[in-house]
Design a protein around this motif. Sequence first.
Motif, PDB file in Angstrom:
ATOM      1  N   PRO B  39       0.825  -1.211   0.000  1.00  0.00           N
ATOM      2  CA  PRO B  39       0.000   0.000   0.000  1.00  0.00           C
ATOM      3  C   PRO B  39       0.863   1.266   0.000  1.00  0.00           C
ATOM      4  O   PRO B  39       1.848   1.338   0.747  1.00  0.00           O
ATOM      5  CB  PRO B  39      -0.791  -0.118   1.305  1.00  0.00           C
ATOM      6  N   TYR B  45       3.171   7.528  -1.579  1.00  0.00           N
ATOM      7  CA  TYR B  45       4.292   7.718  -0.639  1.00  0.00           C
ATOM      8  C   TYR B  45       5.380   8.633  -1.201  1.00  0.00           C
ATOM      9  O   TYR B  45       6.327   8.969  -0.506  1.00  0.00           O
ATOM     10  CB  TYR B  45       4.911   6.366  -0.280  1.00  0.00           C
ATOM     11  N   ARG B  46       5.282   8.999  -2.474  1.00  0.00           N
ATOM     12  CA  ARG B  46       6.320   9.858  -3.069  1.00  0.00           C
ATOM     13  C   ARG B  46       5.888  11.308  -3.107  1.00  0.00           C
ATOM     14  O   ARG B  46       6.582  12.164  -3.626  1.00  0.00           O
ATOM     15  CB  ARG B  46       6.606   9.399  -4.500  1.00  0.00           C
ATOM     16  N   PHE B 149       2.039   9.359   4.724  1.00  0.00           N
ATOM     17  CA  PHE B 149       2.174   8.002   5.285  1.00  0.00           C
ATOM     18  C   PHE B 149       0.985   7.679   6.191  1.00  0.00           C
ATOM     19  O   PHE B 149       0.343   6.654   6.050  1.00  0.00           O
ATOM     20  CB  PHE B 149       3.456   7.865   6.109  1.00  0.00           C
ATOM     21  N   LEU B 150       0.700   8.593   7.127  1.00  0.00           N
ATOM     22  CA  LEU B 150      -0.342   8.280   8.104  1.00  0.00           C
ATOM     23  C   LEU B 150      -1.749   8.439   7.526  1.00  0.00           C
ATOM     24  O   LEU B 150      -2.677   7.779   7.987  1.00  0.00           O
ATOM     25  CB  LEU B 150      -0.143   9.095   9.379  1.00  0.00           C
ATOM     26  N   LEU B 153      -1.949   4.899   5.977  1.00  0.00           N
ATOM     27  CA  LEU B 153      -1.891   3.758   6.909  1.00  0.00           C
ATOM     28  C   LEU B 153      -3.026   3.760   7.925  1.00  0.00           C
ATOM     29  O   LEU B 153      -3.599   2.717   8.216  1.00  0.00           O
ATOM     30  CB  LEU B 153      -0.540   3.749   7.628  1.00  0.00           C
ATOM     31  N   ASN B 154      -3.357   4.927   8.465  1.00  0.00           N
ATOM     32  CA  ASN B 154      -4.407   4.956   9.490  1.00  0.00           C
ATOM     33  C   ASN B 154      -5.772   4.624   8.906  1.00  0.00           C
ATOM     34  O   ASN B 154      -6.581   3.956   9.553  1.00  0.00           O
ATOM     35  CB  ASN B 154      -4.457   6.326  10.182  1.00  0.00           C
ATOM     36  N   HIS B 253       6.833  16.419   9.494  1.00  0.00           N
ATOM     37  CA  HIS B 253       7.855  15.762  10.308  1.00  0.00           C
ATOM     38  C   HIS B 253       9.106  16.632  10.461  1.00  0.00           C
ATOM     39  O   HIS B 253       9.926  16.381  11.333  1.00  0.00           O
ATOM     40  CB  HIS B 253       8.229  14.416   9.692  1.00  0.00           C
TER      41      HIS B 253
END
Lengths: 93, 379
Positions: B39, B45-46, B149-150, B153-154, B253
């Motif tokens: 995933p 993700y890029r 990312f989150l 993923l979340n 981040h």
Amino acid sequence: MDPRKVIVCRCENVSLANIEEAIDKGYTDLESLKRYLRIGMGPCQGRYCLVLTAKILARKTGKKFEELFMPMNRPPLTPIEFKFFMNKSFTKR
Amino acid sequence: MTLKTKLLIIGAGIIGVMTAKFLVDKGFNDIVIVEKKYPGSGGTYRCATGIRASFTSLEHVELMKRSINLWPILSKQHNIPYKRGGYIWLLSRPEHVELFKKIVDFHHKHDIPTKIISPEEIREIVPTIRTDNLLAGVYDPLAGKASCFLSLLNILEYIKKKGVKVIINTPVYKLVTRNHKVVGAMTSKGVIEAEKILVAAGHGSKKILDTIGLDLPLENIPKHALITEAYKPLFDPLLIDWQTSSYIVQVLHGGFLIGANIEEKPNTPPTNRIDYLFLAANIWTKYFPWLPYVRVLRYWTGYYVMTPDHHPVIGPVEEYENLYVATGFSGHGFMMSPAVGEAMANYILGQKQNIPYIENLSPERFTKGKLVKEIAVFG
Ligand SMILES: Cc1cc2nc3c(=O)[nH]c(=O)nc-3n(C[C@H](O)[C@H](O)[C@H](O)COP(=O)(O)OP(=O)(O)OC[C@H]3O[C@@H](n4cnc5c(N)ncnc54)[C@H](O)[C@@H]3O)c2cc1C
């Protein structure tokens, strides 16, 4: 030793306990685990932590290490200051 | 493997996952998502994580206004880091200032509060920036950024808990049809039978649709990005140097992410080019005197999946009553994913759309010659 005190990823300060909890939550492939906890995304780029993480993952999931460990190394491999790329342009010879 | 499902989603990028989320929220969870690698491994993700409504077409503006309303809700529901830190376009030429005056007028007509600001005002919002070369900026306070990312993923964790099945490391080779109906997809692990199929496979969408003779004008263009070591927050907005079509953003981040435009041929492999690092450094060290001493951590490339009018292809496919597509985001799929996920869920459930003009983005617009106009594409 207390898994909360065992640091696996030094750049992002991720402990063994963090990793085990994430695996229990269902993050059982290295790529997702890496993004979820940011393991290997700091200055070492996974040099120290990713092998350890893959080993923990193998132990907890019963999968083979080779199956899990497929790292992608991205340039410049070690952190390098912008000043090395300044005021010149790179032309192919 | 033989699997049967009501809905098969091809591609576990942000679009496929968001669509599943909105369906699950409406009580529909007989869904399988099949993913070639893992995933997020495609564009998601890029991406640079930027979110804005300040476009120049009604379609983009309406879609993104809805998305910007949804982002804070999703952020709360799924614990996704998100911030409305704004965008600033940096303008160094008189003709660009004139162009943006018109764009700002257009935004005001559609309730987007952008404004032209002076170099002094730019320095107030972005301390340490050098503005010697600048004539003005355009500030969009509604714009922002989120963790790619989150976000993925979340929400993935949430839909899995609600019963959605996610199969990874399994490429789809082709769609299977019977009597002008799509009935399933052939994968590396066998056929998955489905009553409805959504192709949300990013850069892989064209190939999949080609297998049933559906020729969408999609091109995969390699794009380059780099990220530095993380620092404490220094400035909130994403900055765009309009002259060079390059941007810099301090992601949530802490790293500085730079994307800059270099000429690339469509559908070529996204390879790394060292000239990109020189280009990025030369553009942004002129703006920030401290940047020469900041270290580049990683450099990567990914695809923008482009359409001829730089607008996404969203909706049902006329020729096959149970086939849907959502792709061709032309570099803006992350920011749109909440509104697109919601709209795709409506399409799949046969419900009314609440975003105006969304039908203009249908796959048929290319054959019917109804392209949409947009000029604010960059990076
Ligand atoms: C450098 C860069 C910067 C960007 N910056 C931004 C930004 O700031 N803001 C923004 O909104 N957008 C940005 N984008 C664009 C954004 O990343 C994409 O539009 C978005 O991620 C698209 O999501 P998706 O789900 O459609 O596709 P993807 O994330 O690509 O997901 C599609 C998935 O389908 C899978 N797949 C492909 N073929 C097959 C197959 N045959 N079988 C099974 N699975 C398959 C892929 O592996 C992939 O995981 C950027 C993109 C790049 C490259």
